[in-house]
Write a protein that holds these residues in place. Structure first.
Motif, PDB file in Angstrom:
ATOM      1  N   LEU A   1       0.879  -1.214   0.182  1.00  0.00           N
ATOM      2  CA  LEU A   1       0.087   0.034   0.104  1.00  0.00           C
ATOM      3  C   LEU A   1       0.907   1.145   0.188  1.00  0.00           C
ATOM      4  N   ILE A   2       0.831   2.174  -0.985  1.00  0.00           N
ATOM      5  CA  ILE A   2       1.528   3.208  -1.205  1.00  0.00           C
ATOM      6  C   ILE A   2       0.692   4.574  -1.159  1.00  0.00           C
ATOM      7  N   PRO A   3       1.272   5.660  -0.875  1.00  0.00           N
ATOM      8  CA  PRO A   3       0.553   6.722  -1.075  1.00  0.00           C
ATOM      9  C   PRO A   3       0.256   6.936  -2.623  1.00  0.00           C
ATOM     10  N   ALA A   4      -0.936   7.753  -2.724  1.00  0.00           N
ATOM     11  CA  ALA A   4      -1.554   7.649  -4.260  1.00  0.00           C
ATOM     12  C   ALA A   4      -0.692   8.957  -4.995  1.00  0.00           C
ATOM     13  N   PHE A   5      -0.687   8.671  -6.413  1.00  0.00           N
ATOM     14  CA  PHE A   5      -0.013   9.758  -6.943  1.00  0.00           C
ATOM     15  C   PHE A   5      -0.961  11.082  -7.312  1.00  0.00           C
ATOM     16  N   TYR A   6       0.072  12.200  -7.463  1.00  0.00           N
ATOM     17  CA  TYR A   6      -0.646  13.497  -7.730  1.00  0.00           C
ATOM     18  C   TYR A   6      -0.285  13.989  -8.993  1.00  0.00           C
TER      19      TYR A   6
ATOM     20  N   THR B   1      -3.511   7.379  -9.945  1.00  0.00           N
ATOM     21  CA  THR B   1      -3.511   8.706  -9.522  1.00  0.00           C
ATOM     22  C   THR B   1      -4.814   9.348  -9.209  1.00  0.00           C
ATOM     23  N   VAL B   2      -4.909  10.130  -7.974  1.00  0.00           N
ATOM     24  CA  VAL B   2      -6.157  10.333  -7.382  1.00  0.00           C
ATOM     25  C   VAL B   2      -6.524  11.903  -7.734  1.00  0.00           C
ATOM     26  N   SER B   3      -5.593  12.898  -7.954  1.00  0.00           N
ATOM     27  CA  SER B   3      -5.745  14.232  -7.943  1.00  0.00           C
ATOM     28  C   SER B   3      -5.049  14.765  -9.367  1.00  0.00           C
ATOM     29  N   PHE B   4      -5.498  15.736  -9.765  1.00  0.00           N
ATOM     30  CA  PHE B   4      -4.898  16.508 -11.006  1.00  0.00           C
ATOM     31  C   PHE B   4      -5.056  18.062 -10.796  1.00  0.00           C
ATOM     32  N   SER B   5      -3.998  18.796 -11.330  1.00  0.00           N
ATOM     33  CA  SER B   5      -4.192  20.170 -11.823  1.00  0.00           C
ATOM     34  C   SER B   5      -4.566  20.452 -13.201  1.00  0.00           C
ATOM     35  N   ASP B   6      -5.690  21.242 -13.632  1.00  0.00           N
ATOM     36  CA  ASP B   6      -5.840  21.112 -14.925  1.00  0.00           C
ATOM     37  C   ASP B   6      -6.064  22.706 -15.334  1.00  0.00           C
ATOM     38  N   MET B   7      -5.547  23.107 -16.476  1.00  0.00           N
ATOM     39  CA  MET B   7      -5.441  24.412 -17.190  1.00  0.00           C
ATOM     40  C   MET B   7      -6.226  24.165 -18.419  1.00  0.00           C
ATOM     41  N   TYR B   8      -7.494  24.740 -18.762  1.00  0.00           N
ATOM     42  CA  TYR B   8      -7.957  24.433 -19.835  1.00  0.00           C
ATOM     43  C   TYR B   8      -9.135  25.221 -20.108  1.00  0.00           C
ATOM     44  N   MET B   9     -10.192  24.850 -20.894  1.00  0.00           N
ATOM     45  CA  MET B   9     -11.513  25.565 -21.391  1.00  0.00           C
ATOM     46  C   MET B   9     -12.461  24.869 -20.549  1.00  0.00           C
ATOM     47  N   PHE B  10     -13.732  25.329 -20.628  1.00  0.00           N
ATOM     48  CA  PHE B  10     -14.804  24.607 -20.109  1.00  0.00           C
ATOM     49  C   PHE B  10     -14.536  23.777 -18.822  1.00  0.00           C
TER      50      PHE B  10
ATOM     51  N   CYS C   1     -16.678  11.316 -10.971  1.00  0.00           N
ATOM     52  CA  CYS C   1     -15.869  10.111 -10.833  1.00  0.00           C
ATOM     53  C   CYS C   1     -15.051  10.064  -9.425  1.00  0.00           C
ATOM     54  N   GLY C   2     -14.925  10.839  -8.719  1.00  0.00           N
ATOM     55  CA  GLY C   2     -14.626  10.834  -7.378  1.00  0.00           C
ATOM     56  C   GLY C   2     -13.001  11.176  -7.029  1.00  0.00           C
ATOM     57  N   VAL C   3     -12.490  11.612  -8.240  1.00  0.00           N
ATOM     58  CA  VAL C   3     -11.118  12.009  -7.733  1.00  0.00           C
ATOM     59  C   VAL C   3     -11.079  13.509  -7.372  1.00  0.00           C
ATOM     60  N   LYS C   4      -9.981  14.142  -7.214  1.00  0.00           N
ATOM     61  CA  LYS C   4      -9.738  15.475  -6.815  1.00  0.00           C
ATOM     62  C   LYS C   4      -9.159  16.280  -7.869  1.00  0.00           C
ATOM     63  N   ALA C   5      -9.001  17.640  -7.899  1.00  0.00           N
ATOM     64  CA  ALA C   5      -8.525  18.242  -8.866  1.00  0.00           C
ATOM     65  C   ALA C   5      -8.490  19.735  -8.510  1.00  0.00           C
ATOM     66  N   ASN C   6      -7.282  20.562  -9.004  1.00  0.00           N
ATOM     67  CA  ASN C   6      -7.351  21.911  -8.686  1.00  0.00           C
ATOM     68  C   ASN C   6      -7.406  22.446 -10.176  1.00  0.00           C
ATOM     69  N   LEU C   7      -8.465  23.099 -10.388  1.00  0.00           N
ATOM     70  CA  LEU C   7      -9.077  23.371 -11.517  1.00  0.00           C
ATOM     71  C   LEU C   7      -8.577  24.947 -12.038  1.00  0.00           C
TER      72      LEU C   7
ATOM     73  N   ALA D   1       0.730  16.760  -3.616  1.00  0.00           N
ATOM     74  CA  ALA D   1      -0.012  17.151  -2.558  1.00  0.00           C
ATOM     75  C   ALA D   1       0.075  18.581  -2.052  1.00  0.00           C
ATOM     76  N   LYS D   2       1.363  18.814  -1.954  1.00  0.00           N
ATOM     77  CA  LYS D   2       1.706  20.104  -1.304  1.00  0.00           C
ATOM     78  C   LYS D   2       1.430  21.240  -2.254  1.00  0.00           C
ATOM     79  N   VAL D   3       1.891  20.855  -3.536  1.00  0.00           N
ATOM     80  CA  VAL D   3       1.536  21.878  -4.605  1.00  0.00           C
ATOM     81  C   VAL D   3       0.149  22.248  -4.759  1.00  0.00           C
ATOM     82  N   GLN D   4      -0.653  21.098  -4.434  1.00  0.00           N
ATOM     83  CA  GLN D   4      -2.025  21.337  -4.473  1.00  0.00           C
ATOM     84  C   GLN D   4      -2.709  21.841  -3.213  1.00  0.00           C
ATOM     85  N   ARG D   5      -1.885  22.267  -2.317  1.00  0.00           N
ATOM     86  CA  ARG D   5      -2.292  22.630  -1.126  1.00  0.00           C
ATOM     87  C   ARG D   5      -3.351  21.677  -0.198  1.00  0.00           C
TER      88      ARG D   5
END
Lengths: 424, 424
Positions: free
Chosen positions: A48-53, A109-118, A129-135, A339-343
């Motif tokens: 069991l490992i920490p999830a990827f960001y 991966t359970v969290s992502f930072s996204d930069m886009y439209m819409f 879908c239950g993940v996390k994101a910094n949009l 995770a730190k980058v995403q606060r």
């Protein structure tokens, strides 16, 4: 929901019991905990490992995977991607994000930072879908004299913030994004930076991704892209800069002084012929470095485990040093640093009270035997096929090859329909 | 055994029927063939590609996966690997090779070149599990005045040749191996080269893997390792040289003139901090370049698909050229070039009369959708988790996650027993 995981191996080598209560880990220890559990899972010695960001992504660009293969960044963008993006819809963004999330989930991966439209479509997909994101809605500007307060994209970004920031128990965070130096004017950057500082909103940037971008900026403004953003006051905000392939030593010092985080995207930088980010130099300066996949159109995967493994190999080779970018260090870069980058400091630690993000890795596969060094197994041997389970905030999203929060056939069907509509 | 594959996609984009009769492809075409088949398989639009060939391996080193992580080549060898190898047995080599073959099969590799000890154990494992291999007992020598004809290892190598060469309808080929310049004296190299030329036996070498090896050779002999082997007459034989990270422009010219093939091992070279082989320069000189994994102790995987993808990314980044090491080119390097290196020219082409080596790739997975460019999908998006089937000489060795020629639980059990015995 209370879950008990039995027979779990941790990276320390310990064999333990782990319990999850709601969104958080409740217990990690060698004694079997008492109490009632909704589910009991025997992990049979899996790791069991920490999830990827994933700290830099354009998730909906799964639509454009494989388009314009072999072209350098500027031709790829102008000849292939921008014309296709003109046809992008809310609907396509929604389904393409869900497909991208499925790919991320199945590779841990359970969290992502996204930069886009819409980005509202992205938010809805993330919620579903239950993940996390910094949009962040990507911001661009070409007129120094425009009324920035009325700028359509900026208004969209504020609306997005008001509607979604902190939603779903903070699974969604809203940020802002100044797309890049070459797509913005200084006064607009200063305006957005002021706003973000005042409201404590983090900013995502593309920074010195290509030599061309870096050198043209110097020719135009007499400063590097890092210098440009510093002059505009952007670096005083909470900034994550993606790529940083061509940053100078002085740039790195500025990034460190201003506590700018860096998202390292090795696959995308290699694939587009942009080069290799000076990882060890940046990390040694004290800058927080995490990993990003970039979009599936320039990678062409959304697999942070793969980025982590590539980075670990690449920087050893670049520096002629088998001890560089070590396995423990790169695992942190791919998990806790993200995770730190995403606060999200209450994530990515398998211990009581932390949010229960974790990935279960099969140590009994032909490619992971023997596991005499668990960090080495994870860094150089394991791959997506060894991901047995992905959990985000205590919810199992993927297990034994099955998506638990995504109707994958429906997503694939709708995604393919949207691809056809864009390229018909 | 006659097999009909329906609804197969080829890299050309065509949707076809493929039939296999015994060890070879019989028919590939858009019309459904008539006749009786022992098995009919609906491939549902999955992509059938040539299988991967691994041209440099020490398969039994799966035993040492993860041992000595983070050490540079010479310390890793002398402090960790050589002491462990002292405890190597026939039994351990056999089971460790089977485990390595399982890993290769599940990632689409059907043939490997091997240089190690107990090669009869390797041969028996290869025969049992249905793959192909070009096997060489590693030869080393430190005494210019020894009676080379009586050298134990050389005698072993000849015996191996007599016993196994051409066995199992040519699935086994026996070669010879001069381990490296730094582990051999010139007169012995000349002796072995004479023998190999006379009997048309190919030779495997390690060549200029590290800067240290390359520069010490120049200091000692006044020539590079390539020059050393040329002087000994080795390059006049049929040679495959692994690594070639530090070869000079003159070396590359010598390799090309002498039709030496090169096995490119990007992961191992990066991981040990050895550097990056100048791939494009070597390929442009006309040298036949194929891929190798090296042993699982220095990689730590035996996955040629991964090496192919790494090479495609790495050389674009090194050369700042998004068009370098293109997807079609690198697929050839990983497949047909490997077959040529192994003198298996009747393999790795999905067409009537060729040996039926092939891999079926899932194009309907979250990470392979959309497949607008099939070569790009294969090179940058697909991974081991998308391998639906691996076939070697018309025999299906792996299908939907199951090994068809290997009792994998028995192999894992015995492998783990052997690891314990070595490290107890």
């Amino acid at each position: 929901m209370k879950i008990l995981f039995e027979n779990v191996k941790l990276l320390s080598g310990e064999q333990v019991y782990v319990t999850v209560d709601g969104a958080r880990f409740d217990y990690v220890g060698v004694e079997r905990p008492s109490g009632k559990f909704d589910q009991i899972k025997n992990c049979r010695g899996a790791l069991l490992i920490p999830a990827f960001y994933n700290t830099h992504c354009h998730a909906a660009m799964t639509l454009f995977r494989g388009v314009g293969d072999g072209l350098p960044l500027s031709r790829w963008l102008n000849e292939k991607i921008f014309p296709a993006e003109d046809k992008l819809t809310w609907d396509a963004t929604y389904w393409a994000t869900l497909l991208g999330c499925a790919e991320m989930i199945s590779s841990g991966t359970v969290s992502f930072s996204d930069m886009y439209m819409f980005e509202d479509a992205v938010a809805d997909a993330v919620i579903e879908c239950g993940v996390k994101a910094n949009l962040a809605r990507g911001l661009v500007s070409f007129d120094e004299n425009a009324d920035f307060a009325q700028d359509t994209r900026f208004c969209e970004a504020k609306e997005l913030y008001n509607r979604y920031n902190g939603a779903e128990d903070d699974r969604i965070k809203i940020e802002m994004s100044l797309h890049a130096e070459y797509t913005n004017v200084e006064a607009y950057c200063a305006y957005v930076a002021d706003y973000c500082r005042a409201h404590d909103i983090p900013i995502q940037l593309h920074l010195s991704e290509t030599r061309d971008e870096h050198e043209k900026c110097i020719a135009k403004y007499g400063v590097t892209p890092t210098g440009f953003f510093e002059r505009a006051g952007v670096l005083d905000a909470a900034v994550t800069a993606a790529h940083c392939v061509w940053v100078s030593d002085e740039d790195i010092e500025l990034l460190a002084q201003n506590k700018v985080s860096v998202s390292h995207n090795p696959s995308s930088n290699l694939k587009l012929g942009s080069g290799v980010m000076p990882y060890s130099k940046i990390a040694a300066s004290g800058v927080l470095v995490a990993l990003g996949t970039d979009g599936a159109a320039s990678n062409n995967s959304l697999n942070i485990m793969k980025e982590m493994q590539l980075a670990a190999l690449l920087h050893k080779g670049m520096q002629y040093d088998a001890a560089a970018a070590g396995a423990r260090e790169m695992l942190d870069v791919a998990t806790v640093n993200g995770a730190k980058v995403q606060r999200r400091e209450d994530c990515v630690c398998i211990a009581h009270g932390y949010r229960a993000d974790a990935v279960l890795i099969d140590l009994n596969a032909p490619n992971t035997l023997p596991s005499s060094d668990l960090y080495a197994t994870l860094m150089y041997s394991a791959d997506r096929s060894n991901v047995l389970m992905t959990m985000c905030d205590g919810r199992i999203l993927f297990e034994n090859g099955e998506y638990k929060s995504i109707d994958i056939e429906r997503v694939k069907f709708n995604f393919s329909r949207c691809v056809s509509q864009i390229f018909e």
